[in-house]
Design a protein around this motif. Structure first.
Motif, PDB file in Angstrom:
ATOM      1  N   LEU A 123       0.822  -1.206   0.000  1.00  9.56           N
ATOM      2  CA  LEU A 123       0.000   0.000   0.000  1.00  9.56           C
ATOM      3  C   LEU A 123       0.858   1.259   0.000  1.00  9.56           C
ATOM      4  N   VAL A 124       1.897   1.261   0.837  1.00  8.65           N
ATOM      5  CA  VAL A 124       2.791   2.424   0.898  1.00  8.65           C
ATOM      6  C   VAL A 124       3.520   2.598  -0.431  1.00  8.65           C
ATOM      7  N   LEU A 125       3.948   1.490  -1.028  1.00  4.16           N
ATOM      8  CA  LEU A 125       4.647   1.544  -2.311  1.00  4.16           C
ATOM      9  C   LEU A 125       3.739   2.118  -3.395  1.00  4.16           C
ATOM     10  N   ALA A 126       2.473   1.724  -3.390  1.00  2.00           N
ATOM     11  CA  ALA A 126       1.517   2.246  -4.370  1.00  2.00           C
ATOM     12  C   ALA A 126       1.350   3.756  -4.214  1.00  2.00           C
ATOM     13  N   GLY A 127       1.191   4.211  -2.961  1.00  3.43           N
ATOM     14  CA  GLY A 127       1.031   5.635  -2.712  1.00  3.43           C
ATOM     15  C   GLY A 127       2.273   6.422  -3.096  1.00  3.43           C
ATOM     16  N   CYS A 128       3.445   5.940  -2.699  1.00  2.00           N
ATOM     17  CA  CYS A 128       4.701   6.622  -3.016  1.00  2.00           C
ATOM     18  C   CYS A 128       4.966   6.623  -4.527  1.00  2.00           C
ATOM     19  N   GLY A 129       4.617   5.523  -5.173  1.00  4.09           N
ATOM     20  CA  GLY A 129       4.824   5.426  -6.620  1.00  4.09           C
ATOM     21  C   GLY A 129       4.011   6.464  -7.369  1.00  4.09           C
ATOM     22  N   LEU A 130       2.756   6.646  -6.953  1.00  2.00           N
ATOM     23  CA  LEU A 130       1.902   7.630  -7.618  1.00  2.00           C
ATOM     24  C   LEU A 130       2.447   9.043  -7.405  1.00  2.00           C
ATOM     25  N   VAL A 131       2.826   9.363  -6.168  1.00  2.00           N
ATOM     26  CA  VAL A 131       3.360  10.698  -5.878  1.00  2.00           C
ATOM     27  C   VAL A 131       4.647  10.943  -6.672  1.00  2.00           C
ATOM     28  N   TYR A 132       5.481   9.919  -6.755  1.00  2.00           N
ATOM     29  CA  TYR A 132       6.744  10.052  -7.501  1.00  2.00           C
ATOM     30  C   TYR A 132       6.480  10.373  -8.970  1.00  2.00           C
ATOM     31  N   VAL A 133       5.488   9.701  -9.551  1.00  2.00           N
ATOM     32  CA  VAL A 133       5.159   9.939 -10.962  1.00  2.00           C
ATOM     33  C   VAL A 133       4.579  11.346 -11.160  1.00  2.00           C
ATOM     34  N   LEU A 138       3.285  18.726 -10.083  1.00  2.00           N
ATOM     35  CA  LEU A 138       2.462  19.233  -8.990  1.00  2.00           C
ATOM     36  C   LEU A 138       2.677  20.714  -8.690  1.00  2.00           C
ATOM     37  N   GLY A 139       3.879  21.209  -8.850  1.00  2.00           N
ATOM     38  CA  GLY A 139       4.145  22.618  -8.599  1.00  2.00           C
ATOM     39  C   GLY A 139       3.844  23.019  -7.165  1.00  2.00           C
ATOM     40  N   GLU A 140       3.019  24.073  -6.997  1.00  2.00           N
ATOM     41  CA  GLU A 140       2.693  24.579  -5.668  1.00  2.00           C
ATOM     42  C   GLU A 140       1.829  23.610  -4.861  1.00  2.00           C
ATOM     43  N   LEU A 141       1.255  22.625  -5.530  1.00  2.00           N
ATOM     44  CA  LEU A 141       0.389  21.657  -4.846  1.00  2.00           C
ATOM     45  C   LEU A 141       1.162  20.449  -4.333  1.00  2.00           C
ATOM     46  N   THR A 142       2.485  20.479  -4.430  1.00  2.00           N
ATOM     47  CA  THR A 142       3.300  19.326  -4.040  1.00  2.00           C
ATOM     48  C   THR A 142       3.023  18.896  -2.596  1.00  2.00           C
ATOM     49  N   ILE A 143       3.140  19.829  -1.657  1.00  2.00           N
ATOM     50  CA  ILE A 143       2.974  19.493  -0.242  1.00  2.00           C
ATOM     51  C   ILE A 143       1.546  19.033   0.062  1.00  2.00           C
ATOM     52  N   ILE A 187      -6.785   7.904 -10.262  1.00  2.00           N
ATOM     53  CA  ILE A 187      -7.254   8.230 -11.612  1.00  2.00           C
ATOM     54  C   ILE A 187      -7.487   9.733 -11.732  1.00  2.00           C
ATOM     55  N   LEU A 188      -8.093  10.322 -10.699  1.00  2.00           N
ATOM     56  CA  LEU A 188      -8.352  11.762 -10.699  1.00  2.00           C
ATOM     57  C   LEU A 188      -7.041  12.542 -10.796  1.00  2.00           C
ATOM     58  N   ALA A 189      -6.043  12.125 -10.008  1.00  2.00           N
ATOM     59  CA  ALA A 189      -4.759  12.839  -9.990  1.00  2.00           C
ATOM     60  C   ALA A 189      -4.042  12.725 -11.328  1.00  2.00           C
ATOM     61  N   ILE A 190      -4.019  11.522 -11.896  1.00  2.00           N
ATOM     62  CA  ILE A 190      -3.357  11.325 -13.191  1.00  2.00           C
ATOM     63  C   ILE A 190      -4.050  12.150 -14.267  1.00  2.00           C
ATOM     64  N   ASN A 191      -5.389  12.151 -14.240  1.00  7.42           N
ATOM     65  CA  ASN A 191      -6.165  12.902 -15.226  1.00  7.42           C
ATOM     66  C   ASN A 191      -5.940  14.405 -15.094  1.00  7.42           C
ATOM     67  N   LYS A 192      -5.804  14.881 -13.869  1.00  7.60           N
ATOM     68  CA  LYS A 192      -5.652  16.325 -13.631  1.00  7.60           C
ATOM     69  C   LYS A 192      -4.224  16.811 -13.874  1.00  7.60           C
ATOM     70  N   PHE A 193      -3.236  16.076 -13.377  1.00  8.55           N
ATOM     71  CA  PHE A 193      -1.871  16.579 -13.386  1.00  8.55           C
ATOM     72  C   PHE A 193      -1.009  16.058 -14.532  1.00  8.55           C
ATOM     73  N   MET A 194      -1.367  14.935 -15.139  1.00  6.97           N
ATOM     74  CA  MET A 194      -0.510  14.368 -16.175  1.00  6.97           C
ATOM     75  C   MET A 194      -1.131  14.525 -17.564  1.00  6.97           C
ATOM     76  N   GLU A 195      -2.147  13.736 -17.851  1.00  8.16           N
ATOM     77  CA  GLU A 195      -2.797  13.842 -19.148  1.00  8.16           C
ATOM     78  C   GLU A 195      -4.234  13.348 -19.049  1.00  8.16           C
ATOM     79  N   PRO A 196      -5.139  13.952 -19.816  1.00  7.98           N
ATOM     80  CA  PRO A 196      -6.549  13.525 -19.771  1.00  7.98           C
ATOM     81  C   PRO A 196      -6.698  12.066 -20.191  1.00  7.98           C
ATOM     82  N   LEU A 197      -7.478  11.328 -19.440  1.00  9.32           N
ATOM     83  CA  LEU A 197      -7.732   9.922 -19.732  1.00  9.32           C
ATOM     84  C   LEU A 197      -9.095   9.766 -20.403  1.00  9.32           C
TER      85      LEU A 197
END
Length: 229
Positions: A123-133, A138-143, A187-197
């Motif tokens: 679970l921790v690896l999944a969470g850290c992996g997503l944040v790393y990607v 993220l810019g100002e929203l990193t924290i 899914i929401l984070a990837i769609n918002k910060f990376m590319e539309p799905l």
């Protein structure tokens, strides 16, 4: 009342999911705000043994509803996204306390320490992996995003820790709901910060609706353990 409320919840859920498929913004706008209130009523009218458990669960759903509504206006500015993120963060924190209420005092056939470590690591690896990607985007929203990701992973770990402290069905549904919540937010984070799905809104809401319903259903199935003879 229970069946009526559940039926209305299903109708609102199907309507909202259909809206994302047919790209009907009005249908999505008018069905989404009804989802959590209907689930709250369903939770209230169903049998719950502990009043404190009911109150915590309803509070988590209330903050989820606030997050739903605020995020409907996130296109008007980043502040709305931050407010929505904060609402869901509070919902996850309250769910943590809810899971602690929905536990037996004594363990029964629980996980071995090595098993717990293994599953927590995943679970921790999944969470850290997503944040790393997401980190470069993220810019100002990193924290705020790192804090939010930490809380939702913690919420899922607390759901995992109910194993052996409740019935298998209650544990399974709540844990499944927690994992689905992680998936929805990912899914929401990837769609918002990376590319539309493709049809991202459908997948976000499908996993989110299933997450909330399975958590509620799992909490309802938590019963006091009968004293051993």
């Amino acid at each position: 009342m229970k069946k009526i409320t559940l039926t209305l919840f299903v109708i609102a859920a199907v309507g909202n999911l259909a809206a994302h498929i047919i790209e009907n913004a009005d249908l999505s706008f008018y069905t989404k705000p009804f989802l959590m209130p209907l689930l709250m009523v369903y939770f209230s009218v169903s049998s719950v043994e502990k009043k404190s458990l009911l109150n915590f669960g309803l509070l988590a759903l209330l903050f989820s509803w606030a997050g739903d509504v605020v995020l409907m206006f996130q296109d008007r500015g980043e502040l709305y996204f931050m407010m929505g993120l904060g609402s869901f963060l509070l919902a996850h924190v309250i769910y943590i306390f809810t899971y602690k209420k929905a536990r037996w005092e004594e363990e029964e056939n629980g996980l071995l320490p090595t098993q717990k470590i293994r599953y927590v690591f995943i679970l921790v690896l999944a969470g850290c992996g997503l944040v790393y990607v997401l980190l470069p985007k993220l810019g100002e929203l990193t924290i705020p995003v790192i804090i939010y990701a930490s809380i939702i992973v913690a919420m899922t770990i607390f759901a995992l820790n109910r194993f052996g402290f409740t019935s298998q069905t209650s544990f399974g549904l709540v844990f499944l709901g927690a994992v689905l919540f992680m998936m929805s937010d990912s899914i929401l984070a990837i769609n918002k910060f990376m590319e539309p799905l493709p049809i991202a809104g459908f997948w976000i809401m499908l996993t989110y609706i299933l997450a909330q319903f399975t958590i509620v259903q799992g909490l309802l199935l938590h019963k006091k353990r009968e004293p051993s003879s």
